[in-house]
Design a protein around this motif. Structure first.
Motif, PDB file in Angstrom:
ATOM      1  N   ARG A   1      60.984  65.076 117.382  1.00 23.61           N
ATOM      2  CA  ARG A   1      60.194  64.258 118.315  1.00 23.61           C
ATOM      3  C   ARG A   1      60.076  62.823 117.814  1.00 23.61           C
ATOM      4  O   ARG A   1      59.988  61.892 118.608  1.00 23.61           O
ATOM      5  CB  ARG A   1      58.816  64.877 118.504  1.00 23.61           C
ATOM      6  N   ASP A   2      60.061  62.638 116.508  1.00 24.12           N
ATOM      7  CA  ASP A   2      60.039  61.301 115.910  1.00 24.12           C
ATOM      8  C   ASP A   2      61.101  61.292 114.821  1.00 24.12           C
ATOM      9  O   ASP A   2      60.858  61.668 113.680  1.00 24.12           O
ATOM     10  CB  ASP A   2      58.650  61.000 115.328  1.00 24.12           C
ATOM     11  N   SER A   3      62.304  60.876 115.193  1.00 23.10           N
ATOM     12  CA  SER A   3      63.428  60.944 114.258  1.00 23.10           C
ATOM     13  C   SER A   3      63.214  60.026 113.066  1.00 23.10           C
ATOM     14  O   SER A   3      63.669  60.326 111.953  1.00 23.10           O
ATOM     15  CB  SER A   3      64.732  60.594 114.979  1.00 23.10           C
ATOM     16  N   GLU A   4      62.529  58.898 113.280  1.00 23.16           N
ATOM     17  CA  GLU A   4      62.248  57.989 112.174  1.00 23.16           C
ATOM     18  C   GLU A   4      61.341  58.652 111.138  1.00 23.16           C
ATOM     19  O   GLU A   4      61.587  58.554 109.931  1.00 23.16           O
ATOM     20  CB  GLU A   4      61.587  56.725 112.713  1.00 23.16           C
ATOM     21  N   LEU A   5      60.310  59.337 111.611  1.00 16.10           N
ATOM     22  CA  LEU A   5      59.397  60.013 110.691  1.00 16.10           C
ATOM     23  C   LEU A   5      60.119  61.125 109.940  1.00 16.10           C
ATOM     24  O   LEU A   5      59.941  61.282 108.721  1.00 16.10           O
ATOM     25  CB  LEU A   5      58.190  60.572 111.440  1.00 16.10           C
TER      26      LEU A   5
ATOM     27  N   GLN B   1      55.054  70.204 116.746  1.00 15.22           N
ATOM     28  CA  GLN B   1      54.770  68.775 116.834  1.00 15.22           C
ATOM     29  C   GLN B   1      55.828  67.917 116.138  1.00 15.22           C
ATOM     30  O   GLN B   1      55.901  66.712 116.379  1.00 15.22           O
ATOM     31  CB  GLN B   1      53.378  68.465 116.270  1.00 15.22           C
ATOM     32  N   PHE B   2      56.663  68.513 115.294  1.00 12.80           N
ATOM     33  CA  PHE B   2      57.741  67.767 114.645  1.00 12.80           C
ATOM     34  C   PHE B   2      59.087  68.047 115.325  1.00 12.80           C
ATOM     35  O   PHE B   2      59.750  67.134 115.798  1.00 12.80           O
ATOM     36  CB  PHE B   2      57.818  68.119 113.159  1.00 12.80           C
ATOM     37  N   LEU B   3      59.477  69.315 115.358  1.00 10.15           N
ATOM     38  CA  LEU B   3      60.753  69.696 115.972  1.00 10.15           C
ATOM     39  C   LEU B   3      60.488  70.264 117.353  1.00 10.15           C
ATOM     40  O   LEU B   3      59.744  71.242 117.507  1.00 10.15           O
ATOM     41  CB  LEU B   3      61.473  70.732 115.108  1.00 10.15           C
ATOM     42  N   ASN B   4      61.069  69.643 118.376  1.00 13.04           N
ATOM     43  CA  ASN B   4      60.980  70.158 119.735  1.00 13.04           C
ATOM     44  C   ASN B   4      61.894  71.378 119.829  1.00 13.04           C
ATOM     45  O   ASN B   4      63.112  71.259 119.780  1.00 13.04           O
ATOM     46  CB  ASN B   4      61.416  69.081 120.728  1.00 13.04           C
ATOM     47  N   ARG B   5      61.298  72.540 119.954  1.00 16.96           N
ATOM     48  CA  ARG B   5      62.104  73.761 119.902  1.00 16.96           C
ATOM     49  C   ARG B   5      62.823  74.057 121.211  1.00 16.96           C
ATOM     50  O   ARG B   5      63.657  74.958 121.265  1.00 16.96           O
ATOM     51  CB  ARG B   5      61.221  74.939 119.502  1.00 16.96           C
TER      52      ARG B   5
END
Length: 520
Positions: free
Chosen positions: A306-310, A296-300
């Motif tokens: 997925r959300d570079s700002e976050l 859910q964070f890094l699209n493998r």
């Protein structure tokens, strides 16, 4: 090992590494993780579905080879690796109380094989005995603590007796449920005192104040209650272990409802505040943090965040504080005069530097003013930024501070959302909704007599996804679980709360398997 990242939903997936939606692991993945500043990975592995029968419980050679390959790839990229026994905890290890000898024999056999396989690997490989340990059919915590101590002691003895580099390899031992309540911490502290081994660390998990982490009971913001829950948890871990020279690894952290496929459950700015504060306080309490990432964070597939700002906020928190504000949204009416808008700045020890729109710096005094921590966007600046005042985000500003990452502020034009009549079944109801630039924050449900309605009967504010959701721009959906919890024939009044501050009331009635809805 700080900071760390979890290779979640891969080698712990059932039955195989791609079964839960992630692609096969590549060296490029670890190179990406390393390049982003991570120093360690946690490698969750589910072993039991790849084992033979008693008495050997032999781990499938092909599966062991896969695990060995991924461990070696990570070590080759100069990453620390924390290898564990994962979903086995609830699949068979949890039966230790009722089937003690068989479960313990299998547990010992599994760790004996893991220890033998990796006995000569780099000291950068560490072992975690069991993930989120839980036990069924016990008499209570005293028995649970005794059973966990038995497992942790078995792992410790097996690994140490296997020789090679395992003689002083770092072992990471969990609390019961990997929970940080004081009783759990104290029980583990007693275990460690008995082991008398300087190469042992502890582990807990943290997913935030539960109501905020899942959006229930009206906890839509990272407020003082959520902050206090975090500081109290980290303080307990620090005082019980870190202050006494025993490392603590937060082996998993995130938010329970954070999922790129389900945006909106937790508002973006509130997410950023949570991760900003968590990273800073963990650093102050000398805790090692390992981000739970099941994709859910890094699209493998693309190796992009997925959300570079976050992620920029998370990464910045490893080394410094960032300024934030009371909101990342300023709502303007669709028609009529635009007035100035106030936000409260949260400098977090930084200095506010100014506002930027694209490549242009806004002018202090003309476009905005600052009085203490009150930031006021002027009516003139907002009128210019709103442009043609089409629904949604008209402009995005950056509040800049002396350290950390900028704070995004979206200028949004909206009208009060409009909900329409709907009919359906107890299997679910889709309410046609014109959001008109606004976004749903939460939903209340009450019967006409004022009592709470919905699955969470202890609160009027129901849980996102359990009772309702709003993932598309054309409807709000009520779930089967929501309707199954309602009294037949009774009218329920729903109050939808939106991020602009607007509220809309709506009536639903359940009659047998049929449901109807209409604006109040």
């Amino acid at each position: 090992m700080q900071p760390g990242w979890n290779l979640g939903n891969t080698y712990d997936a059932i039955p195989d590494e791609t079964s839960w939606g992630n692609p096969p692991v590549t060296r490029a993945l670890f190179q990406k993780v390393k390049s982003q500043g991570f120093k360690s990975i946690r490698l969750p592995v589910t072993w039991g579905i790849h084992q033979g029968s008693a008495p050997d419980y032999k781990i499938d050679a092909a599966w062991m080879a896969k695990v060995r390959q991924v461990v070696d790839m990570a070590l080759d990229e100069d990453l620390y690796v924390l290898l564990n026994m994962h979903h086995d905890s609830w699949m068979w290890v949890n039966n230790l109380s009722s089937d003690h000898d068989a479960v313990l024999a299998r547990y010992r056999a599994t760790w004996t094989q893991i220890a033998a396989e990796f006995r000569d690997r780099s000291p950068k490989l560490a072992f975690e005995s069991i993930n989120e340990p839980t036990f069924s059919n016990t008499s209570g915590d005293d028995e649970n603590y005794r059973l966990l101590a038995e497992l942790n002691k078995a792992t410790h003895r097996i690994v140490r007796d296997s020789g090679g580099r395992n003689a002083d390899r770092l072992l990471v031992l969990p609390t019961l449920y990997t929970n940080a309540d004081q009783g759990r911490l104290d029980a583990l502290a007693t275990e460690l005192a008995d082991l008398r081994d300087p190469m042992v660390a502890t582990t807990i998990h943290f997913y935030g104040w539960w109501p905020f982490s899942v959006n229930i009971a009206g906890y839509t913001r990272f407020d003082a209650t959520s902050e206090q829950d975090l500081t109290a948890t980290f303080d307990r871990a620090y005082n019980t272990f870190t202050a006494r020279g025993i490392p603590v690894v937060i082996g998993e952290y995130a938010l329970l409802a954070y999922d790129h496929n389900r945006p909106g459950i937790i508002e973006q700015g509130e997410q950023r505040k949570y991760f900003e504060f968590l990273g800073d306080y963990a650093r102050r309490r000398q805790l090692t943090t390992m981000l739970w990432d099941a994709g859910q964070f890094l699209n493998r597939n693309t190796l992009q965040w997925r959300d570079s700002e976050l992620f920029a906020q998370i990464k910045s928190s490893w080394t410094t504080r960032s300024g934030t504000a009371s909101s990342d949204m300023v709502f303007l009416p669709k028609s009529g005069a635009i007035a100035g808008q106030d936000l409260t700045l949260n400098p977090n020890g930084t200095d506010f530097q100014g506002l930027r729109h694209g490549s242009r710096n806004l002018l202090r005094g003309r476009d905005y003013t600052v009085s203490g921590n009150r930031l006021t966007l002027t009516a003139g600046a907002l009128t210019e930024l709103a442009g043609d005042r089409s629904y949604g985000v008209n402009a995005t500003l950056e509040a800049r501070f002396s350290r950390g990452v900028p704070w995004r502020i979206d200028v949004i034009t909206y009208d009060k959302p409009v909900l329409s009549n709907a009919s359906g079944s107890t299997g679910g109801l889709s309410i046609p909704t014109q959001f008109r630039g606004d976004m749903l924050a939460t939903m209340e449900a009450r019967y006409d007599d004022g009592s709470n309605a919905g699955p969470a009967s202890w609160t009027s504010y129901q849980q996102w996804d359990t009772a309702f959701s709003a993932y598309t721009n054309d409807s709000i959906k009520l779930t089967a679980e929501f309707f199954n919890s309602l009294r037949d024939g009774s009218r329920v009044t729903l109050t939808f709360h939106f991020w602009s501050g607007a509220t809309t009331t709506y009536h639903v009635t359940k009659s047998g398997s049929a449901v109807t809805g209409s604006p109040a």
